[in-house]
Design a protein around this motif. Structure first.
Motif, PDB file in Angstrom:
ATOM      1  N   PRO A  85      32.820  33.997  43.367  1.00 10.62           N
ATOM      2  CA  PRO A  85      32.105  35.216  43.799  1.00 10.62           C
ATOM      3  C   PRO A  85      33.034  36.420  43.766  1.00 10.62           C
ATOM      4  O   PRO A  85      34.242  36.296  43.943  1.00 10.62           O
ATOM      5  N   ALA A  86      32.447  37.583  43.511  1.00 13.60           N
ATOM      6  CA  ALA A  86      33.241  38.814  43.451  1.00 13.60           C
ATOM      7  C   ALA A  86      33.864  39.131  44.805  1.00 13.60           C
ATOM      8  O   ALA A  86      33.322  38.784  45.853  1.00 13.60           O
ATOM      9  N   VAL A  87      35.014  39.776  44.774  1.00  5.55           N
ATOM     10  CA  VAL A  87      35.644  40.203  46.019  1.00  5.55           C
ATOM     11  C   VAL A  87      34.880  41.403  46.565  1.00  5.55           C
ATOM     12  O   VAL A  87      34.200  42.101  45.810  1.00  5.55           O
ATOM     13  N   PRO A  88      34.943  41.667  47.862  1.00  6.02           N
ATOM     14  CA  PRO A  88      34.230  42.819  48.439  1.00  6.02           C
ATOM     15  C   PRO A  88      34.608  44.126  47.738  1.00  6.02           C
ATOM     16  O   PRO A  88      35.783  44.443  47.582  1.00  6.02           O
ATOM     17  N   GLY A  89      33.591  44.843  47.305  1.00  6.19           N
ATOM     18  CA  GLY A  89      33.817  46.103  46.617  1.00  6.19           C
ATOM     19  C   GLY A  89      34.185  45.958  45.161  1.00  6.19           C
ATOM     20  O   GLY A  89      34.368  46.955  44.452  1.00  6.19           O
ATOM     21  N   GLY A  90      34.264  44.714  44.666  1.00  3.71           N
ATOM     22  CA  GLY A  90      34.679  44.503  43.286  1.00  3.71           C
ATOM     23  C   GLY A  90      33.578  44.675  42.275  1.00  3.71           C
ATOM     24  O   GLY A  90      33.854  44.889  41.091  1.00  3.71           O
ATOM     25  N   THR A  91      32.340  44.535  42.706  1.00  6.07           N
ATOM     26  CA  THR A  91      31.221  44.677  41.781  1.00  6.07           C
ATOM     27  C   THR A  91      30.050  45.343  42.492  1.00  6.07           C
ATOM     28  O   THR A  91      30.013  45.403  43.718  1.00  6.07           O
TER      29      THR A  91
ATOM     30  N   GLY B  48      31.397  22.684  42.263  1.00  3.90           N
ATOM     31  CA  GLY B  48      31.503  22.578  40.825  1.00  3.90           C
ATOM     32  C   GLY B  48      32.815  23.131  40.342  1.00  3.90           C
ATOM     33  O   GLY B  48      33.641  23.610  41.100  1.00  3.90           O
ATOM     34  N   GLN B  49      33.031  23.063  39.028  1.00  2.00           N
ATOM     35  CA  GLN B  49      34.250  23.596  38.455  1.00  2.00           C
ATOM     36  C   GLN B  49      34.228  25.116  38.459  1.00  2.00           C
ATOM     37  O   GLN B  49      33.217  25.730  38.167  1.00  2.00           O
ATOM     38  N   SER B  50      35.373  25.727  38.777  1.00  2.19           N
ATOM     39  CA  SER B  50      35.512  27.173  38.789  1.00  2.19           C
ATOM     40  C   SER B  50      36.607  27.586  37.828  1.00  2.19           C
ATOM     41  O   SER B  50      37.542  26.830  37.574  1.00  2.19           O
ATOM     42  N   THR B  51      36.508  28.799  37.292  1.00  2.00           N
ATOM     43  CA  THR B  51      37.539  29.303  36.395  1.00  2.00           C
ATOM     44  C   THR B  51      38.775  29.735  37.159  1.00  2.00           C
ATOM     45  O   THR B  51      39.815  29.962  36.564  1.00  2.00           O
ATOM     46  N   GLY B  52      38.690  29.882  38.488  1.00  2.00           N
ATOM     47  CA  GLY B  52      39.804  30.384  39.261  1.00  2.00           C
ATOM     48  C   GLY B  52      39.868  31.894  39.264  1.00  2.00           C
ATOM     49  O   GLY B  52      40.757  32.490  39.866  1.00  2.00           O
ATOM     50  N   LEU B  53      38.927  32.540  38.590  1.00  2.90           N
ATOM     51  CA  LEU B  53      38.900  33.994  38.468  1.00  2.90           C
ATOM     52  C   LEU B  53      37.635  34.516  39.122  1.00  2.90           C
ATOM     53  O   LEU B  53      36.557  33.965  38.933  1.00  2.90           O
ATOM     54  N   SER B  54      37.746  35.580  39.920  1.00  2.00           N
ATOM     55  CA  SER B  54      36.555  36.138  40.550  1.00  2.00           C
ATOM     56  C   SER B  54      35.693  36.836  39.500  1.00  2.00           C
ATOM     57  O   SER B  54      36.195  37.285  38.466  1.00  2.00           O
ATOM     58  N   PHE B  55      34.398  36.952  39.767  1.00  2.00           N
ATOM     59  CA  PHE B  55      33.475  37.502  38.785  1.00  2.00           C
ATOM     60  C   PHE B  55      33.825  38.927  38.382  1.00  2.00           C
ATOM     61  O   PHE B  55      33.733  39.291  37.215  1.00  2.00           O
ATOM     62  N   ASP B  56      34.226  39.761  39.347  1.00  2.00           N
ATOM     63  CA  ASP B  56      34.542  41.141  39.010  1.00  2.00           C
ATOM     64  C   ASP B  56      35.731  41.235  38.066  1.00  2.00           C
ATOM     65  O   ASP B  56      35.757  42.062  37.151  1.00  2.00           O
ATOM     66  N   GLU B  57      36.717  40.341  38.227  1.00  4.88           N
ATOM     67  CA  GLU B  57      37.867  40.336  37.328  1.00  4.88           C
ATOM     68  C   GLU B  57      37.464  39.838  35.936  1.00  4.88           C
ATOM     69  O   GLU B  57      37.917  40.355  34.921  1.00  4.88           O
ATOM     70  N   GLU B  58      36.602  38.810  35.905  1.00  8.05           N
ATOM     71  CA  GLU B  58      36.135  38.300  34.622  1.00  8.05           C
ATOM     72  C   GLU B  58      35.369  39.375  33.854  1.00  8.05           C
ATOM     73  O   GLU B  58      35.579  39.565  32.650  1.00  8.05           O
ATOM     74  N   ALA B  59      34.486  40.094  34.554  1.00  7.77           N
ATOM     75  CA  ALA B  59      33.698  41.140  33.898  1.00  7.77           C
ATOM     76  C   ALA B  59      34.604  42.239  33.335  1.00  7.77           C
ATOM     77  O   ALA B  59      34.357  42.754  32.233  1.00  7.77           O
TER      78      ALA B  59
END
Length: 218
Positions: free
Chosen positions: A29-35, A99-110
């Protein structure tokens, strides 16, 4: 061959919509304020008892695996090998959902996805001229497809590397569900810089459009 995910970016470089299908490793999940709010419910910032929980662990290893841009920290106790060296895609961390996670938050991935699109688009314009368009590129793990509207919205889809061009599919999503349920929807604030464009009708229509692709379930 299959479809991994869809991102929509507005002209302010913000991801305003996300949807995935055959991703075995999800972003955190995105960090607060990240998306922006209303981009994807399952990837909104995590809260516990009304308080935001922010992941502050360092991430310093970037890789590409199974169509996903990922980053993990090599000083994490659960890190045993470089993710790209794991053909089964099990080198990532586990998400809170089990489940499996990429280890990266969604806002960083985007941001990484948008950065790749912007860099390649600018490179093509400089090397080939203004009339040349960037529409896709392929790696051994995935293929990225791009459709950009005149108003600056960028539709980005990640698929199996052997998939045919999905530019027509992205255009049909824009000309159909996007115009119908987003642009013409008085409840959606376009270009607000404050909110995404997620709504049930647009998500369902986009899902139907993607699942109608001939090689979707191959």
């Amino acid at each position: 061959m299959t479809i991994f995910s869809l991102y929509i970016f507005d002209r302010h470089c913000a991801c305003v919509y996300y949807q995935d299908w055959h991703r075995s490793r999800k972003p955190k999940p995105a960090v607060p304020g990240g998306t922006l709010p209303a981009v994807n419910k399952s990837l909104s910032p995590t809260t516990i008892a009304g308080s935001h929980v922010q992941d502050v662990s360092p991430r310093n290893t970037l890789s590409i695996n199974s169509g996903v841009v990922i980053a993990v920290s090599n000083d994490d106790p659960s890190f045993t090998q470089h993710p790209s060296s794991s053909p089964s895609g099990t080198g990532g961390q586990s998400s809170s959902g089990g489940g499996q996670s990429t280890g990266l938050s969604f806002d960083e991935e985007a941001k990484l996805v948008y950065g790749v699109v912007l860099s390649l688009r600018n490179m093509i314009k400089k090397l080939s001229g203004k009339d040349e368009q960037f529409v896709s590129y392929k790696t051994s793990a995935y293929k990225l497809h791009l459709y950009e509207t005149l108003s600056g919205y960028k539709f980005v889809m990640l698929s199996d590397p052997e998939a045919e061009s999905l530019r027509t599919t992205l255009h049909s999503i824009y000309a159909g569900p996007f115009l119908e349920y987003v642009v013409r929807n008085p409840l959606v604030s376009m270009d607000s810089k404050e909110r995404g464009i997620d709504n049930e009708y647009f998500r369902a229509a986009t899902d139907r459009a993607v699942k109608s692709i001939p090689f979707y379930s191959i």
